[in-house]
Design a protein around this motif. Sequence first.
Motif, PDB file in Angstrom:
ATOM      1  N   LYS A  42      87.152  -7.712  42.737  1.00 26.26           N
ATOM      2  CA  LYS A  42      88.584  -7.551  42.557  1.00 26.26           C
ATOM      3  C   LYS A  42      88.936  -6.251  41.847  1.00 26.26           C
ATOM      4  CE  LYS A  42      89.786 -12.330  41.822  1.00 26.26           C
ATOM      5  NZ  LYS A  42      89.964 -13.026  40.582  1.00 26.26           N
TER       6      LYS A  42
ATOM      7  N   PHE B  90     102.665 -15.083  47.885  1.00 24.32           N
ATOM      8  CA  PHE B  90     101.768 -14.334  46.999  1.00 24.32           C
ATOM      9  C   PHE B  90     100.522 -15.153  46.683  1.00 24.32           C
ATOM     10  CE2 PHE B  90     100.564 -11.181  44.173  1.00 24.32           C
ATOM     11  CZ  PHE B  90     100.344 -11.675  42.903  1.00 24.32           C
ATOM     12  N   LEU B  91     100.779 -16.449  46.383  1.00 23.04           N
ATOM     13  CA  LEU B  91      99.668 -17.343  46.041  1.00 23.04           C
ATOM     14  C   LEU B  91      98.708 -17.473  47.207  1.00 23.04           C
ATOM     15  CD1 LEU B  91     100.529 -20.657  44.222  1.00 23.04           C
ATOM     16  CD2 LEU B  91      98.768 -19.003  43.707  1.00 23.04           C
TER      17      LEU B  91
ATOM     18  N   GLY C 226      96.065 -15.215  40.942  1.00 21.42           N
ATOM     19  CA  GLY C 226      97.238 -14.364  41.133  1.00 21.42           C
ATOM     20  C   GLY C 226      98.136 -14.272  39.919  1.00 21.42           C
TER      21      GLY C 226
ATOM     22  N   ARG D  14      96.572 -14.393  47.577  1.00 18.47           N
ATOM     23  CA  ARG D  14      95.542 -14.275  46.537  1.00 18.47           C
ATOM     24  C   ARG D  14      94.448 -15.294  46.763  1.00 18.47           C
ATOM     25  NH1 ARG D  14      93.867 -11.041  44.554  1.00 18.47           N
ATOM     26  NH2 ARG D  14      93.604 -11.589  42.389  1.00 18.47           N
ATOM     27  N   SER D  15      94.834 -16.534  47.145  1.00 22.61           N
ATOM     28  CA  SER D  15      93.813 -17.555  47.345  1.00 22.61           C
ATOM     29  C   SER D  15      92.916 -17.186  48.516  1.00 22.61           C
ATOM     30  CB  SER D  15      94.453 -18.911  47.605  1.00 22.61           C
ATOM     31  OG  SER D  15      95.408 -19.154  46.624  1.00 22.61           O
TER      32      SER D  15
END
Lengths: 385, 348
Positions: A147, A363-364, A112, A367-368
């Motif tokens: 991605k 956010f993390l 991220g 993304r993870s």
Amino acid sequence: MANKLINQLGLPKSIANIFAARNIITAKAALSLTEFELMELLDVGMTEVTFAMAHISEVVCPPCQTALLLMEQRVRNESLAGHLPTRLKGLDEALCGGIPFGVLTELVGPPGIGKTQFCLKLSLLASLPVNCGGLEGRVIYIDVESKFSSKRLIEIGTKSFPEIFHKKGMAQEMAGRIMILRPTSLSEFAESLHRIKVSLLQQQVKLLIIDSMAALVLGEHDSGASRQQALGWHVSFIKSLAEFSRIPIVLTNQVRSQIGDESLMYSFQARSHSTKEDTPVTFDSHLVAALGINWAHAVTIRLVLESKSGQRFIKLAKSPISPPLAFPFNITASGIVLLDDNGIEMKGPEINNIHCQGLSLRFLVIRSVECILSEHKNFFGKIKP
Amino acid sequence: MEIGMLPISASKRGKLLAAGYTTLHSIATTSITHLATDIEVSESEALEILNFATRNSALERSSGSNTNVIQVGGQTAWDMLNEERFSSSITTSCADLDNILGGGINCKEVTEIGGVPGIGKTQIGIQLAVNVQIPLDYGGLGGKAIYIDTEGSFMVERVLQIAEACIEDMSEYSHHFHKDNQAYGVKMHPNSILENIFYFRVCSYTEQIALVNYLDKFVTEHKDVKIIIIDSVTFHFRQDFEDMALRTRLLGEMSLKLMKLAKNFSLAVVMLNQVTTKHVEGSFQLTLALGDSWSHSCTNRIILYWNGDERHAYIDKSPSLKSASAPYSVTSRGIRNSTSSSKRIKMV
């Protein structure tokens, strides 16, 4: 070069026949034995072996150039003497023009942080016409974790280069130059590399991006040794690809956590260390780049992206041509933007550390989860980011 | 078996033994025609074997007599001492490092330099390739360099930077010491420095071995080469090998050839090495790559490491230098003294 056949190297007939009789057909086979072993195997004297090996070595050995010749070639044949400008002024200056051709550049950082964003911008920059500072070439984007977002690519394009992208058909032409490959295993990747080599020869491809190298390797093998072997072969191949085609190759890498504060030391350091008081052993985990120390040696330029106290930084952790600088950056609609073109010079091994403080937790997590889900595509079906 | 020492083919050796020649003395005392008929070879081949045998037995007979030692290629320690006094070294541009090295990287020796990625191995390699060209008037060797690049880390822009800085330093030096003599200006141009670095890009271990074999001929044709830098000697030998024993033999042969080159042509050989982790006494330690047998192959061994925020160089192995470590730094002008004011050289 090393696969040349011995009978084509111009050796005297008698000795060439002896090599063939003992099933040493290629120069590589001859050079993989010591001269003593050859003497035993071929049943000839030392002088003959030395003479034959000297002759074979001279043919197989790479051509000699001078550093001056190298520089003149680069200045003459390549745009900006062999660099792809990133349009980030501070970074380009530190890198003597931009991402260099012919070597591996690695982007490493926590999920991220912006590695894929950087890669998207680079692929756009490579496809731009030469008069706008691009390489006007095709880009091969190896997208392991699915991605790549073409919507985001066009968004970056229209926001960064409005004059080009608003012309009719330009967006289609630019995006049309970027080829996306999605290998699902390391062997499939190796096969696509061989095919890529052919198209590189035809001088069409100007940039190769592999996003991410870690996902490709770490998914495959369990044990350390076989993984290192597989990685080693691929690294050699990619490096020789870069070298021989003189294009920039950008790879992204993941991070993994390491428990404890002990950094590795040499034996002579350990001796002097043990006489001092034992520092209390900490069990904080911190982040290090994945893929190991062998990989760290193999890449030529390492860009570390991290987040410290909520501010993102891009650091030149390893580069033969730049001082150790860190640049603060943000991600905007037009991609990555540096906040300060004069980097902060970092002393010591601090530049290699990877921090992940302050990135929004939500956010993390998103993304993870995306990373995990993309790895288990088969289970969960098509994923919408 | 003494016969085993002769550099002849295995079948000839077998024939000698079958015909009853078990010692070198027995070969040396026979005539060419007898030898030829006994082992059924041509007279010229018999003469060759005889020459080998007599050379070797002369070595045996004369052990103890100094003059004969010289005849067969040896040297007395006194002669070597005189030679060493005049042997030259190449500066690293860092005074502290030069001090612990006894003046710099020595010619006629093989020096191995290893360290973690990013510590400055390639930087030192490039600095040495430039410094070997410093003219004799400025205390240098005025020689040329061979740079063997196995990893692709040789960046011409950086060489140019270092070359320009070196020329600036030289003109500043001449300015200080020859203020009265205007004609002492430096005539070197960075391009001429670049021109004197011979560059080889090696892409596999077979090319690496072939190149080391070829260097003998190359240096004979370019006698002013005074340093050979291999960056790095490890890379290709780490990737492809399943047979570790073969790797050890090939590396051993390569290092012997390099040592011979260094001695015969009076040049310096610098090999840059990578690191790996080793499990020792319950913990992981850093060590230079390529294994334990390789660590015997070089004359001197220098390890570059981080000491806090500073880069240090430690002399791990040397027949004549004391174990010491010195700080250095990598600047835009190349390798220079470390700028910290703390105590300089640490004796270990």
